[in-house]
Design an enzyme around this catalytic site. Structure first.
Site, PDB file in Angstrom:
ATOM      1  CG  ASN A  77      -1.508   1.614   1.202  1.00 40.88           C
ATOM      2  OD1 ASN A  77      -1.994   1.897   0.820  1.00 40.88           O
ATOM      3  ND2 ASN A  77      -2.590   1.082   2.451  1.00 40.88           N
ATOM      4  CG  ASP A 176      -4.186   0.878  -1.239  1.00 40.83           C
ATOM      5  OD1 ASP A 176      -3.488  -0.319  -1.038  1.00 40.83           O
ATOM      6  OD2 ASP A 176      -4.650   0.675  -0.489  1.00 40.83           O
ATOM      7  CD  GLU A 388      -1.351   6.584  -3.854  1.00 41.93           C
ATOM      8  OE1 GLU A 388      -1.711   6.594  -4.753  1.00 41.93           O
ATOM      9  OE2 GLU A 388      -1.347   6.172  -2.951  1.00 41.93           O
ATOM     10  CG  HIS A 390       0.258   7.236   0.305  1.00 48.52           C
ATOM     11  ND1 HIS A 390       0.146   6.387   0.083  1.00 48.52           N
ATOM     12  CD2 HIS A 390       0.920   7.669   0.868  1.00 48.52           C
ATOM     13  CE1 HIS A 390      -1.486   6.650   1.571  1.00 48.52           C
ATOM     14  NE2 HIS A 390      -0.532   7.406   1.583  1.00 48.52           N
ATOM     15  CD  GLU A 431      -3.289   9.997   0.845  1.00 51.91           C
ATOM     16  OE1 GLU A 431      -2.075  10.029   1.197  1.00 51.91           O
ATOM     17  OE2 GLU A 431      -4.032   9.862   1.151  1.00 51.91           O
ATOM     18  CD  GLU A 501      -9.452   7.399  -1.795  1.00 57.79           C
ATOM     19  OE1 GLU A 501      -9.514   6.633  -0.560  1.00 57.79           O
ATOM     20  OE2 GLU A 501      -8.584   7.159  -2.799  1.00 57.79           O
ATOM     21  CG  PHE A 583      -5.398  -2.180   3.631  1.00 66.42           C
ATOM     22  CD1 PHE A 583      -6.230  -2.313   4.523  1.00 66.42           C
ATOM     23  CD2 PHE A 583      -4.991  -1.296   2.814  1.00 66.42           C
ATOM     24  CE1 PHE A 583      -6.541  -1.248   4.814  1.00 66.42           C
ATOM     25  CE2 PHE A 583      -5.486  -0.263   2.700  1.00 66.42           C
ATOM     26  CZ  PHE A 583      -5.931   0.104   3.953  1.00 66.42           C
TER      27      PHE A 583
HETATM   28  C1  IPT Z   1      -6.367   6.206   0.833  1.00 67.71           C
HETATM   29  C2  IPT Z   1      -5.708   5.859  -1.198  1.00 67.71           C
HETATM   30  O1  IPT Z   1      -6.165   6.901  -1.753  1.00 67.71           O
HETATM   31  C3  IPT Z   1      -5.999   4.399  -1.376  1.00 67.71           C
HETATM   32  O2  IPT Z   1      -5.919   4.595  -2.750  1.00 67.71           O
HETATM   33  C4  IPT Z   1      -6.630   3.073  -0.501  1.00 67.71           C
HETATM   34  O3  IPT Z   1      -4.695   2.663  -0.213  1.00 67.71           O
HETATM   35  C5  IPT Z   1      -6.947   3.542   0.682  1.00 67.71           C
HETATM   36  O4  IPT Z   1      -6.621   4.933   1.395  1.00 67.71           O
HETATM   37  C6  IPT Z   1      -7.935   2.113   1.626  1.00 67.71           C
HETATM   38  O5  IPT Z   1      -7.705   1.691   1.298  1.00 67.71           O
HETATM   39  S1  IPT Z   1      -4.962   6.148   1.330  1.00 67.71           S
HETATM   40  C7  IPT Z   1      -5.571   5.964   3.206  1.00 67.71           C
HETATM   41  C8  IPT Z   1      -3.549   5.991   3.870  1.00 67.71           C
HETATM   42  C9  IPT Z   1      -6.243   6.665   3.507  1.00 67.71           C
END
Ligand code: IPT
Length: 972
Positions: A77, A176, A388, A390, A431, A501, A583
């Site tokens: 992730n 992710d 991304e 992250h 992110e 999201e 996940f």
């Molecule tokens: C958020 C991401 O944008 C998404 O790609 C996915 O990882 C989702 O969370 C969880 O499944 S980022 C998260 C650190 C809030």
């Protein structure tokens, strides 16, 4: 040394491409030669390693990580799969060399010949006949190269595409999902006249005004004199804008190698585009030589619509539309990110049928066919650039070495997708913190496409009203609902609030979705959001050798379940040392696109027609669409009565414009017996829609007409009650007597949200029952037992009384204050084998839970026991039904047992004990028990979404104290 290798582009973020043609709006080129199929392949340990001389083959398009090359998928992730800091890549860097011969058609003599590589992860190097052509990054957008000077029409050339897996670009493609390597979209060659349309940009407005800007080039030379363009829109001729030409001629931008021309038209009585009625027109643009002959033709589908932000409302054609969105990845369980147009159509058809109207292309530009389908079927798209960072977000956002990459990726997405009416918002990525690189990209978009809003979640540095240039929309992720409402009521809101999201769909989830929509539909300033996410990214894996099944796995799965010898792999299943487990399985559909029960929750919350209320004048119906009437829908009334009957009657839907309501007469006379009665309106398509055949059910709004009446069963004191010395009920159809249950197999939300840790610490997964007393009297037995956990003792009383035809069981559990938030309080028992059919009066037919029950209407439902269970990838609490009043479990000869509950309760009937589910990591490890495991819950905790985001609401948590419940058990 090869000049492309000498560049070492895999560790040079400033180098985004070499020799690549500028991006342009996607265009269908007739006569293109597809180079998809088997290619020779070698996997090198590093980009500068020598070729070994042994070739295998891989299918293009296709990730090599899914094709038995020895390099496997890996899921992480946030964290990067390698420890190097940006912009470095690891020295061990799998590099796939793809080769094949291509025959250049003889009729391409004198034409401009272009190679298009649909997508390659993460650095692409192109050679033709051993000569360097160019390089490209940006794994989810096409790269084009002009081969005119390198190949000869009528002869054969050797094409080599080298793909380097890890690079500086991996640090900004840290999304992710699974890491793969390879060429994941089609490769093709096409030819144009040297004089060609380099790009065509369409602006089509709600008022019917159409503007088409053409960029004209001549390969390798000055433009010939006298060229001009023409166009027509479904027979309506466009006119070349002479003002534009004059302005252009007077402008210093006039050039001998770039031609610009504008075509315009005004379409009378234009049929506008929106997601409900996605009206499209066909546009043809022609480029002519001075003698009138056609040098190039370009075809586009055009939708007329405006997107604006007024105050804190996002408007489509002036209408404040709700965004019922989903985050979608390009995904397939056999081929990874390689998806066919048919598969994408199936995705979108399913989403339409379940009430979705918007897609965020998380987190990169999706396959081009997706946008064509979104235009055609009707979706609002937030198109997201492939950025991304992250794991190193903070460092990269301001790192000037990555500036080119940010602007390159955002601008290329916009250049490709600008003509799609479905795209209503651009997104700078996901992110990646927020920095100067974002503002640079935002600046480019604002200038190039002033017709669409721009969003970026990370730009809200100082809160959702942050005035940053990078976001017109406040688009947080997983924000608590209370915070959203508070912001909308604060008087400080400056932008529409649409969560990018929310409602994380991992495992058995999406609790409280109804609360979100109740707030959205009643709070000005809240406009919807995008559920995370569509897919459970399980890859089909052979259990025998642990390899991805790949294309050979076709057909080896059904109804959400991997077939014999297979399983759905998640993080760690390919032996990855660094991974993030299940996940990656956090979608509303299984890896084979079978909808999870939560989809029905969404479907109902998005219902186009609703029952508003029941007044003396009748049932008030409302049209909850934005643009459509009800004429495309048909209805049927259903009346579910407590006596077991279901009556039906055809429903005449009133002629309502969006937002209107009207009363219709109650279609049934209620029987005078006084029992519970539920009225349901089944709403179906009245005719074939492009996404649903006539008769497809779209929602089933429901109204309770009469409350339940409870009648105590008549006692039958003369009958014996058989309870053994341990205080356990002895019953001919039960193999395990009803005992107290406080444990559920933790859902992903329970595990990641930390509840399961507490439950285990309290010892709830291994309570030890100790009989305290059995008190026997004529026709009844009272049992007191204690259940000891590590944190305390729960006293549980059961009173078994003989009643007419069976037994009544009154139960009581006393939860000490320490157990302040348990999973469930109820009884569990097990039946003899053979009782394989469940019939119930309650919510259904699909799985439902206390905070996810809006989509499961009350009625009489029947399902085989084996179909009650939902096969979540990582086994967990599953198969529950909410609001069950009574049920029977029967054998084919109609023998069995009947249970009546004192009030609507959460019930589950499965082949698995909670302990069985808790112990298994994959669905294929579960061994169904021959009998049924039955849970009757006095209280069941909500599901929430705590694996990423808010937990369930306080109303759906279980308080300590005394819980009471009663039920009767009879033989059929
Ligand atoms: C958020 C991401 O944008 C998404 O790609 C996915 O990882 C989702 O969370 C969880 O499944 S980022 C998260 C650190 C809030």
């Amino acid at each position: 040394m090869d000049p492309l290798l000498a560049l070492r582009p895999w560790e040079a973020p400033e180098v985004t491409s070499r020799g690549r043609l500028p991006m342009h709006a996607i265009d269908r080129r007739p006569g293109a030669v597809r180079l998809d199929g088997e290619w020779r392949f070698q996997l090198l340990p590093a980009p500068d390693a020598p070729l070994s001389g042994t070739w295998s083959t891989v299918h293009v398009p296709g990730a090599w990580t899914l094709q038995d090359t020895g390099d496997l998928p890996q899921y992480t992730n946030v964290r990067m799969p390698f420890p190097q800091f940006p912009p470095q890549a690891p020295a061990a860097d799998p590099t796939g060399v793809h080769e094949r011969e291509v025959d250049i058609p003889a009729e391409w003599a004198g034409r401009r010949i272009v190679l298009q590589v649909g997508a390659a992860e993460s650095v692409l190097l192109v050679h033709v006949d051993g000569r360097p052509v160019g390089a490209s990054k940006d794994s989810h957008l096409a790269a084009e190269f002009d081969l005119s000077d390198l190949v000869r029409a009528g002869s054969r050339s050797l094409l080599r595409l080298t793909v380097v897996k890890w690079s500086d670009a991996s640090h900004i493609e840290d999304q992710d999902h699974w890491w793969h390597g390879g060429i994941t979209r089609s490769v093709l060659l096409y030819a144009t006249d040297p004089l060609h349309l380099a790009d065509v940009t369409v602006r089509a407005r709600q008022d019917g005004a159409l503007r088409v800007d053409c960029r004209v080039r001549h390969a390798g030379g000055a433009l010939p004199a006298g060229w001009y363009v023409s166009g027509e829109l479904d027979g309506l001729p466009l006119v070349q804008d002479t003002e534009f030409d004059r302005a252009n001629a007077a402008d210093e931008r006039v050039s001998d190698f770039l031609g610009e021309a504008r075509l315009t038209a005004t379409v009378p009585e234009v049929r506008t585009w929106n997601a409900e009625t996605p009206e499209l027109y066909g546009l043809t643009v022609r480029l002519h030589r001075a003698d009138g002959t056609v040098a190039d033709t370009s075809r586009h589908r055009v939708g007329f619509r405006d997107v604006t932000i007024v105050g804190r409302d996002l408007l489509v054609n002036g209408e404040r539309v709700y965004i019922r969105g989903i985050n979608r990845h390009d995904f397939h369980p056999l081929t990874g990110r390689t998806v066919s147009a048919e598969d994408m159509r199936a995705d979108l058809v399913l989403l339409k049928r379940f009430g979705f109207n918007a897609i965020r292309t998380s987190h990169y530009p999706n396959d081009p066919a997706l946008y064509d389908l979104a235009d055609e079927l009707g979706f609002y798209v937030v198109d997201e650039a492939d950025i991304e960072s992250h794991d190193h977000a903070h460092e990269i956002a301001d790192d000037p070495r990555y500036l080119n990459a940010f602007v390159d990726r955002v601008s290329r997405m916009v250049l490709r997708d600008v003509n799609h009416p479905s795209v209503i918002v651009w997104s700078l990525g996901n992110e990646s913190d927020y920095g100067a690189n974002h503002d640079a990209a935002a600046g480019w978009v604002r200038r190039y496409d002033p017709t669409r809003p721009l969003q970026y979640e990370g730009a809200a540095k100082t809160g959702w009203a942050d005035p940053s240039v990078a976001s017109d929309i406040a688009c947080p992720m997983y924000a608590p609902l209370e915070d959203c409402v508070a912001h909308a009521l604060s008087g400080q809101q400056t932008k529409p609030l649409i969560q990018c999201e929310y409602s994380h769909a991992m495992g058995n989830s999406n609790g409280t979705l109804a609360d979100h929509w109740a707030a959205i539909e009643s709070t000005p300033g809240l406009q919807g959001g995008f559920i995370w996410e569509f897919w459970d990214h399980g890859i089909l894996q052979r259990v025998s050798d642990g390899r991805p099944a790949g294309r050979a796995g076709a057909g080896r799965y059904a109804n959400g379940v991997a077939g014999p010898g297979h399983r759905w792999a998640y993080g760690g299943d390919f032996g990855e040392a660094v991974h993030d487990g299940a996940f990656v399985a956090d979608g509303l559909v299984f890896p084979d696109r079978t909808p999870k029960p939560a989809m029905y929750e969404h479907r109902e919350l998005a219902a186009p027609v609703r029952i508003e209320c029941y007044r003396h004048e009748g049932i008030v119906l409302g049209n909850h669409q934005h643009f459509r009437g009800l004429d495309w829908l048909a209805g049927e009334w259903e009346l579910a009565l407590a006596d077991g009957r279901t009556l039906t009657a055809p429903a005449e839907l009133p002629d309502l414009r969006p937002g209107q309501t009207a009363a219709v007469p109650l279609p049934f006379r209620l029987p005078p017996d006084g029992g519970e009665a539920w009225l349901t309106l089944r709403v179906r398509t009245a005719r074939d829609e492009p996404w649903a055949p006539r008769g497809t059910e779209l929602c089933a709004p429901q109204l309770r007409l009469r409350a339940p009446v409870t009648t105590a069963p008549a006692p039958a004191a003369d009958r014996p009650v058989d309870v053994d010395a341990e205080g356990l009920l002895v019953h001919p159809l039960l193999t395990a007597a009803p005992v107290l249950s406080l444990w559920r197999a933790p859902t992903d939300n329970d595990e990641i949200g930390g509840m399961a840790v507490r439950w285990r610490a309290w010892g709830l997964d291994a309570l030890v029952r100790k009989l305290v007393s059995v008190d026997r009297a004529e026709g009844r037995v009272r049992v007191l037992a204690e259940y000891a956990g590590t944190a305390g003792v729960i006293r549980h009383r059961q009173e078994f009384s003989a009643v007419e035809g069976g037994l009544r069981i009154d139960e009581q559990a006393e939860l000490p204050a320490e157990f302040d938030d348990v999973a469930r309080v109820g009884s569990v028992f097990e039946t003899v084998p053979g009782l394989d059919l469940l019939e119930w009066f309650g919510q259904g037919p699909w799985e439902s839970y206390p905070d996810r029950s809006a989509g499961a209407p009350v009625g009489h439902h029947v399902l085989p026991v084996d179909e009650l269970f939902t096969p979540y990838l990582r086994p967990q609490e599953s198969g529950g039904r909410h609001g069950v009043r009574r049920f029977t479990l029967s054998a084919p000869d109609a023998t069995g047992l009947a249970v009546e509950l004192d009030e609507p309760r959460q019930v589950s009937v499965t082949r698995f004990r909670a302990a069985d589910l808790t112990a298994a990591a994959h669905h294929d490890e579960l061994v169904p028990r021959p009998g049924c495991v039955v849970h009757l819950d006095a209280a069941h905790r909500g599901l929430g979404t705590a694996s990423c985001g808010p937990d369930t609401s306080p109303a759906h948590r279980i308080a300590p104290g005394v819980h009471r419940w009663s039920w009767t058990l009879r033989l059929l």
